[in-house]
Write an enzyme that holds these catalytic residues in place. Structure first.
Site, PDB file in Angstrom:
ATOM      1  N   THR A  11      21.496  36.094  -8.899  1.00  0.00           N
ATOM      2  CA  THR A  11      22.885  36.318  -8.643  1.00  0.00           C
ATOM      3  C   THR A  11      22.998  36.340  -7.227  1.00  0.00           C
ATOM      4  OG1 THR A  11      23.084  37.516 -10.835  1.00  0.00           O
ATOM      5  CG2 THR A  11      24.901  37.837  -9.209  1.00  0.00           C
ATOM      6  N   ASN A  58      20.545  27.995 -19.006  1.00  0.00           N
ATOM      7  CA  ASN A  58      19.985  29.497 -19.522  1.00  0.00           C
ATOM      8  C   ASN A  58      20.428  29.329 -21.155  1.00  0.00           C
ATOM      9  OD1 ASN A  58      22.317  29.892 -17.678  1.00  0.00           O
ATOM     10  ND2 ASN A  58      22.408  31.417 -19.113  1.00  0.00           N
ATOM     11  N   GLN A  91      15.804  29.264 -14.512  1.00  0.00           N
ATOM     12  CA  GLN A  91      14.957  28.786 -15.737  1.00  0.00           C
ATOM     13  C   GLN A  91      13.943  27.556 -15.392  1.00  0.00           C
ATOM     14  OE1 GLN A  91      15.080  30.896 -18.119  1.00  0.00           O
ATOM     15  NE2 GLN A  91      16.935  31.990 -17.876  1.00  0.00           N
ATOM     16  N   SER A 118      14.461  33.844  -9.712  1.00  0.00           N
ATOM     17  CA  SER A 118      14.552  35.163  -9.805  1.00  0.00           C
ATOM     18  C   SER A 118      13.040  35.923 -10.520  1.00  0.00           C
ATOM     19  CB  SER A 118      15.398  35.571 -10.769  1.00  0.00           C
ATOM     20  OG  SER A 118      15.683  36.842 -11.079  1.00  0.00           O
ATOM     21  N   THR A 154      16.655  47.036   4.296  1.00  0.00           N
ATOM     22  CA  THR A 154      15.292  46.981   4.234  1.00  0.00           C
ATOM     23  C   THR A 154      14.791  46.300   2.898  1.00  0.00           C
ATOM     24  OG1 THR A 154      15.592  49.120   5.256  1.00  0.00           O
ATOM     25  CG2 THR A 154      13.323  48.921   3.763  1.00  0.00           C
ATOM     26  N   CYS A 170      29.807  39.171 -25.724  1.00  0.00           N
ATOM     27  CA  CYS A 170      30.417  40.419 -25.689  1.00  0.00           C
ATOM     28  C   CYS A 170      31.349  40.700 -24.677  1.00  0.00           C
ATOM     29  CB  CYS A 170      29.520  41.512 -25.800  1.00  0.00           C
ATOM     30  SG  CYS A 170      28.952  41.787 -27.591  1.00  0.00           S
TER      31      CYS A 170
HETATM   32  C1  LIG Z   1      19.229  35.172 -15.323  1.00  0.00           C
HETATM   33  C2  LIG Z   1      19.812  34.153 -14.560  1.00  0.00           C
HETATM   34  C3  LIG Z   1      20.669  34.468 -13.456  1.00  0.00           C
HETATM   35  C4  LIG Z   1      20.639  35.732 -13.178  1.00  0.00           C
HETATM   36  O1  LIG Z   1      19.493  36.220 -12.362  1.00  0.00           O
HETATM   37  P1  LIG Z   1      19.217  37.915 -11.801  1.00  0.00           P
HETATM   38  O2  LIG Z   1      18.060  37.739 -11.053  1.00  0.00           O
HETATM   39  O3  LIG Z   1      19.279  38.557 -13.343  1.00  0.00           O
HETATM   40  O4  LIG Z   1      20.430  37.989 -11.137  1.00  0.00           O
HETATM   41  C5  LIG Z   1      21.217  33.221 -12.855  1.00  0.00           C
HETATM   42  N1  LIG Z   1      21.050  31.922 -13.247  1.00  0.00           N
HETATM   43  C6  LIG Z   1      20.536  31.779 -14.496  1.00  0.00           C
HETATM   44  C7  LIG Z   1      20.576  30.326 -14.811  1.00  0.00           C
HETATM   45  C8  LIG Z   1      19.718  32.609 -15.108  1.00  0.00           C
HETATM   46  O5  LIG Z   1      19.165  32.433 -16.203  1.00  0.00           O
END
Ligand SMILES: *Cc1c(COP(=O)(O)O)cnc(C)c1O
Length: 412
Positions: A76, A161, A189, A209, A250, A336
């Site tokens: 994010t 995703n 992904q 991530s 940090t 949701c």
């Molecule tokens: C999970 C996901 C995010 C968000 O990643 P975080 O590290 O949880 O902030 C963004 N883009 C895609 C395609 C994701 O699958």
């Protein structure tokens, strides 16, 4: 080995941290606990060593040099920094003016791309929102058709995703390089699961991530190209100039060390993992399609990653289906939002009706998914769908050959 319930099939939401990753992190909590920015003592140097080793591990996974990796708190933040940072740096006019530049993205991106783009729209940038066809794939041609003389940035995710579809990212990257446009991809992904080479694939900015690739939560990376072209970003977080001035604060040393280890493990095990997950996913889809009627696998037939299956079941109620497979942790086609249950905007944008969207499941598998779990899921889903249909008057009408969608319902 006995099957342990519940079964985890929500690896696109997050993954279990690999125990080898936890092992690598442990010394950095209590022994090498220094601040990686402390220059005057061994505690700081040890922490910095850990961070720089991780940077090399992350860079090696994607064919980058370690200087091109910026640590963040997750995808994010990486997406925000890439999109806002590039747009504001390459803007054609100052803040408060209009026509500051053109950006291209897609309506089925993750919210972490959609929302930054919406904010930029309010700041005077013009955004083209590409709407992909029913197969969900964004092609080079769609981007070529949307490019304008004032286009400054293209942001297209590598893999969706929700439905697991693979966009034409290397082709789009090449196009952007030819046109001198900055190209960002949300590769959350993709990276760690599929081979990635930012040079070959013409990527300028790329987010991924830790917690989606068996690392800890709360840490991510942004690849920022340094040569051909050198990409500059306007920082979002100021305060001390860490991470080459692009992201102050940090560092989360333990998280970064774990993320680095997770990257290394993915690189080593990628080919074996991919083959295994592919055959498990094939079995899951093939069996459900053959055992049940009125089932569809969403997204392009072939251009999909091995770890995500999105399947819609006609003539069952979504909530009841989820209740019927309580032992399987997965996502549904409902989002949701506050009090109401909205159908997923991704499925909706692909032309899937609200009813069918609600009765869709996203089953995402991972490093620890076993064949026994797949077999259990197939049986549980089959049983639940068949049971719910025995209770459904619409299913009876369908079986009698009446086209339910054409019925004119009487209102009272
Ligand atoms: C999970 C996901 C995010 C968000 O990643 P975080 O590290 O949880 O902030 C963004 N883009 C895609 C395609 C994701 O699958």
């Amino acid at each position: 080995m006995a099957l342990k319930l519940p079964i985890y099939m929500d690896n696109a939401a997050t993954t279990r941290t690999d125990p080898r990753v936890v092992e690598a992190m442990l010394p950095y909590f209590t022994e090498k606990f220094g601040n990686a920015a402390s220059r005057n003592h061994v505690f700081g140097w040890d922490a910095e060593d850990g961070v720089e080793t991780a940077r090399e591990q992350a860079a090696a996974l994607v064919g980058a040099s370690s200087k091109e990796i910026i640590w963040t708190s997750g995808s994010t933040e990486s997406n925000n920094l890439a999109i806002k940072g590039a747009a504001r740096m390459y803007a054609k006019g100052p803040e408060g003016t209009k026509n500051r530049g053109h950006i291209i993205t897609c309506v089925i991106e993750h919210k972490a791309v959609l929302d930054p783009c919406k904010r930029l729209e309010r700041e005077g940038f013009d955004v083209t929102w590409i709407s992909p066809p029913a197969d969900g794939v964004v092609t080079r041609q769609m981007i070529a058709d949307a490019i304008r003389p004032d286009t400054i940035l293209v942001s297209i995710m590598w893999v969706n995703n929700e439905i697991g579809t693979i966009n034409e990212v290397p082709e789009i990257g090449k196009l952007c390089h030819e046109k001198g446009i900055i190209f960002h991809t949300d590769a959350t992904q993709w990276v760690g699961k599929m081979p990635t080479d930012v040079e070959r694939d013409c990527i300028d900015l790329m987010s991924w991530s830790s917690h989606k690739i068996y690392g800890p939560k709360g840490v991510g990376a942004l690849y920022v190209r340094r040569r051909n072209p050198r990409v500059r970003l306007e920082a979002i977080i100021d305060g001390g100039g860490h991470e080459r001035g692009m992201r102050s604060g940090t560092l989360n040393v333990t998280g970064v060390v774990g993320f680095g280890k997770a990257c290394e493990l993915c690189r080593e095990g990628m080919d074996a993992d991919r083959e295994r997950l592919y055959s498990l996913k094939q079995k899951l889809e093939r069996e459900l399609l053959s055992r049940l009627e009125v089932v569809q696998v969403n997204g392009h037939a072939d251009r999909r990653v091995p770890h995500i299956a999105n399947i819609s079941f006609g003539y069952v109620e979504g909530e009841s289906l989820l209740m019927g497979i309580k032992d399987i942790a997965c996502s549904s086609g409902s989002a949701c939002t506050s009090a109401s249950l909205e159908p997923s905007y991704v499925l909706k944008n692909l032309g899937i009706g609200d009813e069918l969207a609600h009765s869709s499941l996203r089953l995402s598998i991972g490093r620890w998914t076993t064949e026994a779990e797949i077999d259990y899921a197939i049986q549980a889903i089959e049983k639940s769908v068949q049971h719910l249909r025995t209770l459904s008057p619409l299913w009876d009408l369908f079986k009698e050959g009446i086209d339910v969608s054409k019925i004119e319902w009487q209102s009272h």
